[in-house]
Design a protein around this motif. Structure first.
Motif, PDB file in Angstrom:
ATOM      1  N   LEU A 214       2.649 -17.263  18.415  1.00  0.00           N
ATOM      2  CA  LEU A 214       2.851 -17.719  20.053  1.00  0.00           C
ATOM      3  C   LEU A 214       1.531 -16.551  20.499  1.00  0.00           C
ATOM      4  N   LEU A 215       0.940 -15.553  19.924  1.00  0.00           N
ATOM      5  CA  LEU A 215       0.405 -14.628  20.958  1.00  0.00           C
ATOM      6  C   LEU A 215      -0.999 -15.397  20.903  1.00  0.00           C
ATOM      7  N   ARG A 216      -0.614 -15.991  19.670  1.00  0.00           N
ATOM      8  CA  ARG A 216      -2.540 -16.873  18.927  1.00  0.00           C
ATOM      9  C   ARG A 216      -2.050 -18.366  20.370  1.00  0.00           C
ATOM     10  N   SER A 217      -1.498 -19.039  20.344  1.00  0.00           N
ATOM     11  CA  SER A 217      -1.540 -20.295  20.819  1.00  0.00           C
ATOM     12  C   SER A 217      -0.261 -20.812  21.915  1.00  0.00           C
ATOM     13  N   PHE A 218      -0.437 -19.441  22.787  1.00  0.00           N
ATOM     14  CA  PHE A 218       0.274 -19.955  23.720  1.00  0.00           C
ATOM     15  C   PHE A 218       0.145 -21.006  24.982  1.00  0.00           C
ATOM     16  N   ALA A 219      -1.398 -20.938  25.273  1.00  0.00           N
ATOM     17  CA  ALA A 219      -1.694 -21.751  25.580  1.00  0.00           C
ATOM     18  C   ALA A 219      -1.846 -23.082  25.444  1.00  0.00           C
ATOM     19  N   LYS A 256       5.043 -16.132  29.990  1.00  0.00           N
ATOM     20  CA  LYS A 256       5.072 -14.545  30.471  1.00  0.00           C
ATOM     21  C   LYS A 256       3.889 -13.915  29.693  1.00  0.00           C
ATOM     22  N   LEU A 257       3.122 -14.732  28.571  1.00  0.00           N
ATOM     23  CA  LEU A 257       2.161 -14.544  28.043  1.00  0.00           C
ATOM     24  C   LEU A 257       0.933 -14.775  28.642  1.00  0.00           C
ATOM     25  N   ARG A 258       1.233 -16.328  28.800  1.00  0.00           N
ATOM     26  CA  ARG A 258       0.474 -16.689  29.855  1.00  0.00           C
ATOM     27  C   ARG A 258       0.042 -15.772  31.353  1.00  0.00           C
ATOM     28  N   LEU A 259       0.784 -15.570  32.145  1.00  0.00           N
ATOM     29  CA  LEU A 259       1.008 -15.304  32.997  1.00  0.00           C
ATOM     30  C   LEU A 259      -0.074 -13.570  33.017  1.00  0.00           C
ATOM     31  N   GLU A 260       0.882 -13.111  31.836  1.00  0.00           N
ATOM     32  CA  GLU A 260       0.332 -11.489  31.183  1.00  0.00           C
ATOM     33  C   GLU A 260      -1.487 -12.402  31.120  1.00  0.00           C
ATOM     34  N   LYS A 261      -1.709 -12.780  30.517  1.00  0.00           N
ATOM     35  CA  LYS A 261      -3.260 -13.462  30.319  1.00  0.00           C
ATOM     36  C   LYS A 261      -3.927 -14.102  30.983  1.00  0.00           C
ATOM     37  N   ALA A 262      -3.465 -14.707  32.396  1.00  0.00           N
ATOM     38  CA  ALA A 262      -3.556 -14.707  33.985  1.00  0.00           C
ATOM     39  C   ALA A 262      -4.117 -13.460  34.405  1.00  0.00           C
ATOM     40  N   GLU A 279      -6.493 -22.135  31.751  1.00  0.00           N
ATOM     41  CA  GLU A 279      -7.070 -21.711  30.488  1.00  0.00           C
ATOM     42  C   GLU A 279      -5.711 -21.079  30.143  1.00  0.00           C
ATOM     43  N   VAL A 280      -4.895 -20.667  30.764  1.00  0.00           N
ATOM     44  CA  VAL A 280      -3.930 -20.255  30.187  1.00  0.00           C
ATOM     45  C   VAL A 280      -2.896 -21.025  29.798  1.00  0.00           C
ATOM     46  N   GLY A 281      -3.027 -22.181  30.165  1.00  0.00           N
ATOM     47  CA  GLY A 281      -1.527 -23.941  30.176  1.00  0.00           C
ATOM     48  C   GLY A 281      -1.714 -24.221  31.207  1.00  0.00           C
ATOM     49  N   TYR A 282      -1.991 -24.380  32.543  1.00  0.00           N
ATOM     50  CA  TYR A 282      -1.496 -24.405  33.361  1.00  0.00           C
ATOM     51  C   TYR A 282      -2.271 -26.020  33.771  1.00  0.00           C
TER      52      TYR A 282
END
Length: 306
Positions: A214-219, A256-262, A279-282
Motif C-alpha cells: 500500500l505504501l508503494r501504490s496508495f494513489a 491516511k497514506l494519501r492525506l499524509e502524502k498530500a 497526485e495522491v489518487g483523488y
C-alpha cells in the motif's frame, strides 16, 4: 542537579533569550511546568551549543526546518545527527547532552521538550497507544534514544508557527500555547504505527507485507482480492489482521497514506490543490479538501503560502 522543567515562578508563560543579535536568536519558552520549547534562528555561520544536564524524564521533538545539528549524549556516549527537513522523536530519563548547531548559512530549528508527567495525564488502557509507549520508555534508564524520524510536513509547520507565535497574544498565553502543543503531539504521534507484542509471526508478516504494498501504490491501490493474493492469504483473514494491527480498515489506511502524502506535497509548494489531489489518487478537488479537513481539522488551502 536542577530540573529542566520547573522554571516557572510568578508567571505561567516565561520567555528567556539566551542569545540575540539583530534577527538572530535562541529563545527558550516555558509554557508551563512540564512543557518547554526552543525557537532558534541563526544566520551568522557560527557554531552554537545548548547544554542540558538534568534528572528529568522527557520526550524531545526537534524540528529542523533549515540547517542541521547534532545531539551528543555524554552518558550513553552516543551522537545523533539531526538533519535538515526532519522531525524526530527522542526519549530520555536523565540527561547530560549537548545540542550543537552546525555552522551553516541559515539555521531554523524548533525543539519541543515534554515532561513525562504531562504524558501521564493521557495514558490509555491500551498499551499499544503511542502515549503509553513513550511514557513507559522514559521510566526506564534511557539517557537518549531516537524513536522515529519523519520528513517535515505542511501541517506540522502550520502548528509550530501557532506555538511560536502564541507569544503575540496577551490573554491566556499558557493555555493557548499548551493547546497548540497538544495539537502538534496528536498529529506527530499519529504518524507512528504501534505493533502489538501479542501478534503471531504470520500476522506480523501479512500486516507488514500488505502495508509495504500500500505504501508503494496508495494513489492507485490493488483491490483487496489482489492484495490478499499478493500477501498469500485470503480476503477475510487479510481484513481481520490488518484491522487488528493498524486499528483501521484497509480503505481507511489508504486514505491516511494519501492525506499524509498530500500534507508533504503542500509543504513543498510546487503544486496547486487540484494537482495534489490527483497526485495522491483523488479525482475531485472538493472531495479531497473535505477529507483533508475531516482528518486534520484544517483545509489544504490554509497550509499553502499566502
Amino acid at each position: 542537579m536542577d530540573s529542566f522543567f520547573f522554571n516557572i515562578t510568578d508567571t505561567s508563560y516565561k520567555i528567556t533569550k539566551s542569545y540575540e543579535n539583530k534577527e538572530e536568536h535562541i529563545t527558550r519558552v516555558d509554557i508551563s511546568n512540564g512543557i518547554v520549547f526552543f525557537d532558534i534562528y541563526l544566520n551568522s555561520q557560527k557554531e552554537q551549543s545548548i547544554h542540558v544536564k538534568n534528572l528529568d524524564r522527557m520526550v524531545a521533538i526537534p524540528v529542523t526546518k533549515k540547517g542541521s545539528f547534532k545531539i551528543e549524549d555524554h552518558i550513553g556516549k552516543k551522537c545523533f545527527d539531526v538533519k535538515n527537513d526532519s522531525i524526530s522523536i527522542f526519549t530520555s530519563s536523565r540527561q547530560d547532552i549537548t545540542l550543537t548547531i552546525n555552522e551553516t548559512k541559515e539555521t531554523e530549528i524548533f525543539v519541543l521538550f515534554i515532561a513525562d508527567f504531562i504524558f501521564k495525564r493521557y495514558l490509555s488502557s491500551s498499551q499499544s497507544e503511542v502515549i503509553n509507549f513513550l511514557y513507559n520508555n522514559v521510566q526506564e534508564e534511557v539517557s537518549c534514544e531516537l524513536i522515529d524520524t519523519q520528513p517535515i510536513d505542511a501541517l506540522s509547520l502550520y502548528i509550530i508557527d501557532k506555538i511560536i507565535n502564541t507569544k503575540s497574544d496577551t490573554h491566556m498565553n499558557s493555555i493557548r500555547c499548551e493547546h497548540n502543543v497538544l495539537e502538534f503531539m496528536i498529529h506527530r504521534f499519529d504518524l507512528l504505527d504501534m505493533i502489538d507484542d501479542e501478534l503471531s509471526d504470520d500476522e506480523i508478516c501479512i500486516s507488514r507485507s500488505s502495508k509495504a504494498i500500500l505504501l508503494r501504490s496508495f494513489a492507485s491501490p490493488p483491490t483487496i482480492e489482489i492484495l490478499a493474493h499478493l500477501c498469500a492469504t485470503n480476503e477475510t483473514s487479510l481484513k481481520k489482521i490488518f484491522k487488528k494491527v493498524y486499528k483501521t480498515t484497509i480503505y481507511g489506511y489508504v486514505q491516511k497514506l494519501r492525506l499524509e502524502k498530500a500534507n508533504l506535497l503542500l509543504k513543498e509548494q510546487l503544486l496547486n490543490i487540484g494537482e495534489i489531489a490527483k497526485e495522491v489518487g483523488y479525482k475531485h478537488q472538493g472531495h479531497f479538501s473535505k477529507l483533508f479537513y475531516e482528518h486534520y481539522g484544517v483545509y489544504p488551502k490554509d497550509l499553502l503560502k499566502k
